[in-house]
Structures are given as structure tokens and as C-alpha cells.
Design a protein around this motif. Structure first.
Motif, PDB file in Angstrom:
ATOM      1  N   ASN A 146      31.921  41.092  28.966  1.00 41.22           N
ATOM      2  CA  ASN A 146      31.123  41.867  29.910  1.00 41.22           C
ATOM      3  C   ASN A 146      31.643  43.300  29.932  1.00 41.22           C
ATOM      4  OD1 ASN A 146      33.359  41.977  31.802  1.00 41.22           O
ATOM      5  ND2 ASN A 146      32.817  39.873  32.407  1.00 41.22           N
ATOM      6  N   GLY A 147      30.985  44.140  30.708  1.00 39.76           N
ATOM      7  CA  GLY A 147      31.359  45.550  30.774  1.00 39.76           C
ATOM      8  C   GLY A 147      32.278  45.903  31.922  1.00 39.76           C
ATOM      9  N   LEU A 148      32.878  44.904  32.561  1.00 39.27           N
ATOM     10  CA  LEU A 148      33.731  45.169  33.709  1.00 39.27           C
ATOM     11  C   LEU A 148      35.158  45.518  33.295  1.00 39.27           C
ATOM     12  CD1 LEU A 148      32.638  42.298  36.128  1.00 39.27           C
ATOM     13  CD2 LEU A 148      31.736  44.629  35.941  1.00 39.27           C
ATOM     14  N   SER A 149      35.884  46.094  34.225  1.00 42.41           N
ATOM     15  CA  SER A 149      37.280  46.420  33.979  1.00 42.41           C
ATOM     16  C   SER A 149      38.138  45.158  34.051  1.00 42.41           C
ATOM     17  CB  SER A 149      37.775  47.413  35.034  1.00 42.41           C
ATOM     18  OG  SER A 149      37.798  46.796  36.321  1.00 42.41           O
ATOM     19  N   GLN A 150      39.374  45.292  33.610  1.00 47.53           N
ATOM     20  CA  GLN A 150      40.305  44.172  33.679  1.00 47.53           C
ATOM     21  C   GLN A 150      40.503  43.718  35.117  1.00 47.53           C
ATOM     22  OE1 GLN A 150      44.107  44.654  31.582  1.00 47.53           O
ATOM     23  NE2 GLN A 150      45.130  43.857  33.404  1.00 47.53           N
ATOM     24  N   ALA A 151      40.638  44.674  36.041  1.00 45.72           N
ATOM     25  CA  ALA A 151      40.881  44.336  37.445  1.00 45.72           C
ATOM     26  C   ALA A 151      39.699  43.575  38.043  1.00 45.72           C
ATOM     27  CB  ALA A 151      41.162  45.604  38.249  1.00 45.72           C
ATOM     28  N   LEU A 152      38.474  44.021  37.758  1.00 49.52           N
ATOM     29  CA  LEU A 152      37.304  43.339  38.305  1.00 49.52           C
ATOM     30  C   LEU A 152      37.137  41.947  37.705  1.00 49.52           C
ATOM     31  CD1 LEU A 152      34.692  46.242  38.514  1.00 49.52           C
ATOM     32  CD2 LEU A 152      35.872  45.088  40.406  1.00 49.52           C
ATOM     33  N   ASN A 153      37.446  41.804  36.421  1.00 48.60           N
ATOM     34  CA  ASN A 153      37.384  40.472  35.818  1.00 48.60           C
ATOM     35  C   ASN A 153      38.416  39.544  36.429  1.00 48.60           C
ATOM     36  OD1 ASN A 153      35.408  39.880  33.602  1.00 48.60           O
ATOM     37  ND2 ASN A 153      36.134  41.863  32.862  1.00 48.60           N
ATOM     38  N   ALA A 154      39.610  40.063  36.674  1.00 47.95           N
ATOM     39  CA  ALA A 154      40.657  39.242  37.290  1.00 47.95           C
ATOM     40  C   ALA A 154      40.242  38.802  38.689  1.00 47.95           C
ATOM     41  CB  ALA A 154      41.965  40.017  37.334  1.00 47.95           C
TER      42      ALA A 154
ATOM     43  N   MET B 160      41.523  25.898  42.590  1.00 51.18           N
ATOM     44  CA  MET B 160      42.732  26.436  41.979  1.00 51.18           C
ATOM     45  C   MET B 160      43.051  27.813  42.548  1.00 51.18           C
ATOM     46  SD  MET B 160      42.284  25.332  37.974  1.00 51.18           S
ATOM     47  CE  MET B 160      40.483  25.357  37.908  1.00 51.18           C
ATOM     48  N   ALA B 161      44.339  28.113  42.655  1.00 50.74           N
ATOM     49  CA  ALA B 161      44.784  29.408  43.148  1.00 50.74           C
ATOM     50  C   ALA B 161      45.618  30.105  42.076  1.00 50.74           C
ATOM     51  CB  ALA B 161      45.619  29.231  44.423  1.00 50.74           C
ATOM     52  N   LEU B 162      45.646  31.422  42.119  1.00 52.12           N
ATOM     53  CA  LEU B 162      46.431  32.200  41.163  1.00 52.12           C
ATOM     54  C   LEU B 162      47.915  31.976  41.420  1.00 52.12           C
ATOM     55  CD1 LEU B 162      46.476  34.343  38.915  1.00 52.12           C
ATOM     56  CD2 LEU B 162      46.497  36.093  40.716  1.00 52.12           C
ATOM     57  N   ARG B 163      48.639  31.552  40.391  1.00 56.29           N
ATOM     58  CA  ARG B 163      50.065  31.262  40.520  1.00 56.29           C
ATOM     59  C   ARG B 163      50.942  32.259  39.785  1.00 56.29           C
ATOM     60  NH1 ARG B 163      49.658  28.437  44.947  1.00 56.29           N
ATOM     61  NH2 ARG B 163      48.751  26.341  44.686  1.00 56.29           N
ATOM     62  N   HIS B 164      50.403  32.869  38.728  1.00 53.36           N
ATOM     63  CA  HIS B 164      51.255  33.749  37.929  1.00 53.36           C
ATOM     64  C   HIS B 164      50.383  34.697  37.115  1.00 53.36           C
ATOM     65  CE1 HIS B 164      54.744  35.022  35.630  1.00 53.36           C
ATOM     66  NE2 HIS B 164      54.090  34.784  34.504  1.00 53.36           N
TER      67      HIS B 164
ATOM     68  N   PRO C  91      45.579  20.908  42.644  1.00 58.12           N
ATOM     69  CA  PRO C  91      45.900  19.480  42.505  1.00 58.12           C
ATOM     70  C   PRO C  91      45.220  18.857  41.283  1.00 58.12           C
ATOM     71  CG  PRO C  91      45.318  20.017  44.777  1.00 58.12           C
ATOM     72  CD  PRO C  91      44.970  21.210  43.954  1.00 58.12           C
ATOM     73  N   GLY C  92      46.008  18.490  40.282  1.00 59.33           N
ATOM     74  CA  GLY C  92      45.478  17.823  39.106  1.00 59.33           C
ATOM     75  C   GLY C  92      44.659  18.697  38.180  1.00 59.33           C
ATOM     76  N   ARG C  93      44.747  20.009  38.310  1.00 60.54           N
ATOM     77  CA  ARG C  93      43.938  20.903  37.497  1.00 60.54           C
ATOM     78  C   ARG C  93      44.669  22.222  37.266  1.00 60.54           C
ATOM     79  NH1 ARG C  93      38.993  20.273  40.727  1.00 60.54           N
ATOM     80  NH2 ARG C  93      40.088  18.328  41.168  1.00 60.54           N
ATOM     81  N   GLU C  94      44.311  22.912  36.217  1.00 61.09           N
ATOM     82  CA  GLU C  94      44.921  24.197  35.907  1.00 61.09           C
ATOM     83  C   GLU C  94      43.992  25.015  35.023  1.00 61.09           C
ATOM     84  OE1 GLU C  94      48.503  23.534  33.553  1.00 61.09           O
ATOM     85  OE2 GLU C  94      47.730  21.561  33.013  1.00 61.09           O
ATOM     86  N   ALA C  95      44.246  26.303  34.968  1.00 58.84           N
ATOM     87  CA  ALA C  95      43.422  27.191  34.155  1.00 58.84           C
ATOM     88  C   ALA C  95      44.264  28.364  33.695  1.00 58.84           C
ATOM     89  CB  ALA C  95      42.217  27.695  34.950  1.00 58.84           C
ATOM     90  N   LEU C  96      43.945  28.868  32.525  1.00 56.70           N
ATOM     91  CA  LEU C  96      44.610  30.036  31.965  1.00 56.70           C
ATOM     92  C   LEU C  96      43.551  30.991  31.456  1.00 56.70           C
ATOM     93  CD1 LEU C  96      47.507  31.135  31.220  1.00 56.70           C
ATOM     94  CD2 LEU C  96      47.012  30.335  28.914  1.00 56.70           C
ATOM     95  N   ALA C  97      43.643  32.239  31.840  1.00 55.40           N
ATOM     96  CA  ALA C  97      42.692  33.259  31.404  1.00 55.40           C
ATOM     97  C   ALA C  97      43.433  34.378  30.689  1.00 55.40           C
ATOM     98  CB  ALA C  97      41.913  33.819  32.593  1.00 55.40           C
ATOM     99  N   VAL C  98      42.895  34.826  29.575  1.00 53.11           N
ATOM    100  CA  VAL C  98      43.440  35.957  28.830  1.00 53.11           C
ATOM    101  C   VAL C  98      42.340  37.008  28.733  1.00 53.11           C
ATOM    102  CG1 VAL C  98      44.485  36.739  26.679  1.00 53.11           C
ATOM    103  CG2 VAL C  98      44.942  34.416  27.507  1.00 53.11           C
ATOM    104  N   ILE C  99      42.599  38.180  29.287  1.00 52.84           N
ATOM    105  CA  ILE C  99      41.608  39.255  29.322  1.00 52.84           C
ATOM    106  C   ILE C  99      41.964  40.289  28.257  1.00 52.84           C
ATOM    107  CG2 ILE C  99      40.479  41.002  30.752  1.00 52.84           C
ATOM    108  CD1 ILE C  99      41.409  39.430  33.217  1.00 52.84           C
ATOM    109  N   GLY C 100      41.036  40.553  27.357  1.00 52.51           N
ATOM    110  CA  GLY C 100      41.259  41.533  26.299  1.00 52.51           C
ATOM    111  C   GLY C 100      40.144  42.549  26.263  1.00 52.51           C
TER     112      GLY C 100
ATOM    113  N   ARG D 294      46.921  40.875  32.290  1.00 52.16           N
ATOM    114  CA  ARG D 294      46.023  40.421  31.222  1.00 52.16           C
ATOM    115  C   ARG D 294      45.992  38.904  31.111  1.00 52.16           C
ATOM    116  NH1 ARG D 294      47.297  41.017  26.456  1.00 52.16           N
ATOM    117  NH2 ARG D 294      45.195  40.804  25.609  1.00 52.16           N
ATOM    118  N   VAL D 295      47.064  38.234  31.518  1.00 56.68           N
ATOM    119  CA  VAL D 295      47.150  36.779  31.448  1.00 56.68           C
ATOM    120  C   VAL D 295      47.313  36.244  32.866  1.00 56.68           C
ATOM    121  CG1 VAL D 295      48.410  34.803  30.509  1.00 56.68           C
ATOM    122  CG2 VAL D 295      48.243  36.917  29.177  1.00 56.68           C
ATOM    123  N   LEU D 296      46.430  35.311  33.253  1.00 51.37           N
ATOM    124  CA  LEU D 296      46.451  34.769  34.609  1.00 51.37           C
ATOM    125  C   LEU D 296      46.511  33.253  34.546  1.00 51.37           C
ATOM    126  CD1 LEU D 296      44.065  37.210  34.425  1.00 51.37           C
ATOM    127  CD2 LEU D 296      44.278  36.997  36.887  1.00 51.37           C
ATOM    128  N   LEU D 297      47.420  32.679  35.317  1.00 56.15           N
ATOM    129  CA  LEU D 297      47.565  31.229  35.388  1.00 56.15           C
ATOM    130  C   LEU D 297      47.147  30.754  36.776  1.00 56.15           C
ATOM    131  CD1 LEU D 297      48.596  28.483  34.272  1.00 56.15           C
ATOM    132  CD2 LEU D 297      50.849  29.089  35.181  1.00 56.15           C
TER     133      LEU D 297
END
Length: 240
Positions: A173-181, A193-197, A210-219, A203-206
């Protein structure tokens, strides 16, 4: 996306957000055609529970003491019928359509010095993909509703990993890194899920829950648009 470059699965997420997408599933719900291989070729299962952009895939690795050209000749005979052949870098690619399936063999020709050869055997269930097109479209719509307006989905991969679903979305998309985060934090909160790290200056968000997780890498793509690789692992009873 090159299937053979994806990392092996684990119970957690790998550093690049590509884990668990090749998780082996012992619960395939339909039968796959068996390719009769020459005696000199051994096979090992990788997964039969992977879907790439709505197409169910079965992935197996092949190894042989034969040279790459000899292995290609043997596999051409095994595939039978009309075989499409092409090259991709050091890979010789054979393709064959049969009864609603499409089989692709990628033979690595870069191992000639070792005296053996290896290949990747991928079978796509095109008939099943056509039958579940509406289901996949609904699944994609649900994801797009969670993403910022104007996001373009580039690929969607999912796999069954034991009692959990692994999903990977690649979108831009055309958004900034901050807006995507910020948008990711809201979307993951709605999935429990809540942001843990964060790492690499956001650029990398973990995310974890409970019983679930997600990892995002913004480039960032060459045209300046943001690119996001989002991998989620959630309980099987809740299909994200």
C-alpha cells in the motif's frame, strides 16, 4: 514465491515471518496422485497441507545418484504424455497436466560435482482449487477488511500445522511504516493478539495472544510503496 526456499516449520515464528508454511499435515482430506518414480529415485514428503493463493499443493523432495540430465530423462518418462520443459536459473523445470492436477518437477542442475542430483516435486490440485474458489474469495475479503484501505494483496499462503492454521499474507500500500504498524496493531488486537516486541526501528513487529502469534515485516518496494509480510499462527477452530 519459491516454495523450496521457505524455512522448515517450528512451533514459533521464524525471523523472517516465513515459518510453518511448509508444515507437514498427516490429515490430508483428499487423495493425491502418486507418480511412479524410477528405482534410482528416492522421495521424502515435505507437506500435503499447503495452499498457495487458493491452490492446494503437495510438495515432495527427490534425491538420486543419477546425474541431473539422467534424472530429467527418467522423470520425463515417468510423467508420460505431454511434458512442458523450461529453465529457471540453474533449475530445469518439467510440467505435466493430468486429471485435474498439475505436476511440476524442479531439478537442481547445480549439484553435478557431487555426482548426484535433487529435485522438488510439486503437485497442484487445480480441480479442488476451482471448487473452493468462492471460499477462498471470502477468506481474502475478510483479510482485506482488516488491512488499510488501498492495500493490494500480492499473495496468500496457508497451511495446517497440527491443531493450528499458519497464514502468510504479502500485501502493499502507499502508507508509511508508522501507519502500517498502527493498522497492524489494530487488526491483531481484533484477533486476540497484542504487540509484544518491535525490532529494526519498528520494521519487525511481534504480536502474541493466548495460543496464537503473528510476525509482521514492513519493507519498501522500488516504487516507494510499502510492502508487508504478515505471518499468523492461530488455533484451528478459528479460521482467520
Amino acid at each position: 514465491m519459491s516454495i523450496e526456499r521457505l524455512a522448515p516449520p517450528g512451533r514459533g515464528l521464524c525471523a523472517l515471518g516465513l515459518c510453518a508454511l511448509l508444515a507437514a499435515s498427516a490429515h490430508a482430506e483428499h487423495r493425491w496422485p502418486e507418480l511412479a518414480l524410477p528405482a534410482a529415485v528416492g522421495r521424502s514428503p515435505i507437506t500435503d497441507g499447503l495452499e498457495l493463493n487458493g491452490v492446494p499443493l503437495r510438495v515432495q523432495s527427490l534425491r538420486s545418484a543419477l546425474s541431473a540430465p539422467a534424472l530429467a530423462a527418467a522423470l520425463r518418462a515417468s510423467l508420460g504424455g505431454a511434458v512442458v520443459e523450461s529453465r529457471l536459473g540453474r533449475q530445469r523445470v518439467l510440467g505435466h497436466a493430468h486429471r485435474g492436477f498439475y505436476t511440476t518437477v524442479q531439478i537442481d542442475e547445480g549439484e553435478a560435482a557431487s555426482g548426484g542430483s535433487r529435485a522438488l516435486l510439486v503437485t497442484a490440485d487445480l480441480a479442488r482449487a476451482a471448487g473452493q474458489r468462492e471460499h477462498r474469495q471470502a477468506l481474502v475479503r475478510r483479510w482485506l477488511q482488516r488491512l488499510p484501505a488501498g492495500s493490494q494483496l500480492l499473495s496468500h499462503t496457508r497451511a495446517r500445522d497440527g491443531d493450528r492454521w499458519s497464514n502468510q499474507l504479502v500485501y502493499s500500500n502507499g502508507l508509511s511504516q508508522a501507519l502500517n504498524a498502527r493498522a497492524l496493531s489494530t487488526a491483531m488486537k481484533n484477533l486476540g493478539m497484542a504487540l509484544r516486541h518491535t525490532a529494526e526501528t519498528g520494521r519487525v513487529l511481534l504480536f502474541e495472544g493466548p495460543g496464537r502469534e503473528a510476525l509482521a515485516v514492513i519493507g519498501r518496494l522500488p516504487d516507494g510503496r510499502a510492502s508487508v509480510v504478515l505471518t499468523t499462527v492461530t488455533p484451528l477452530e478459528r479460521l482467520p
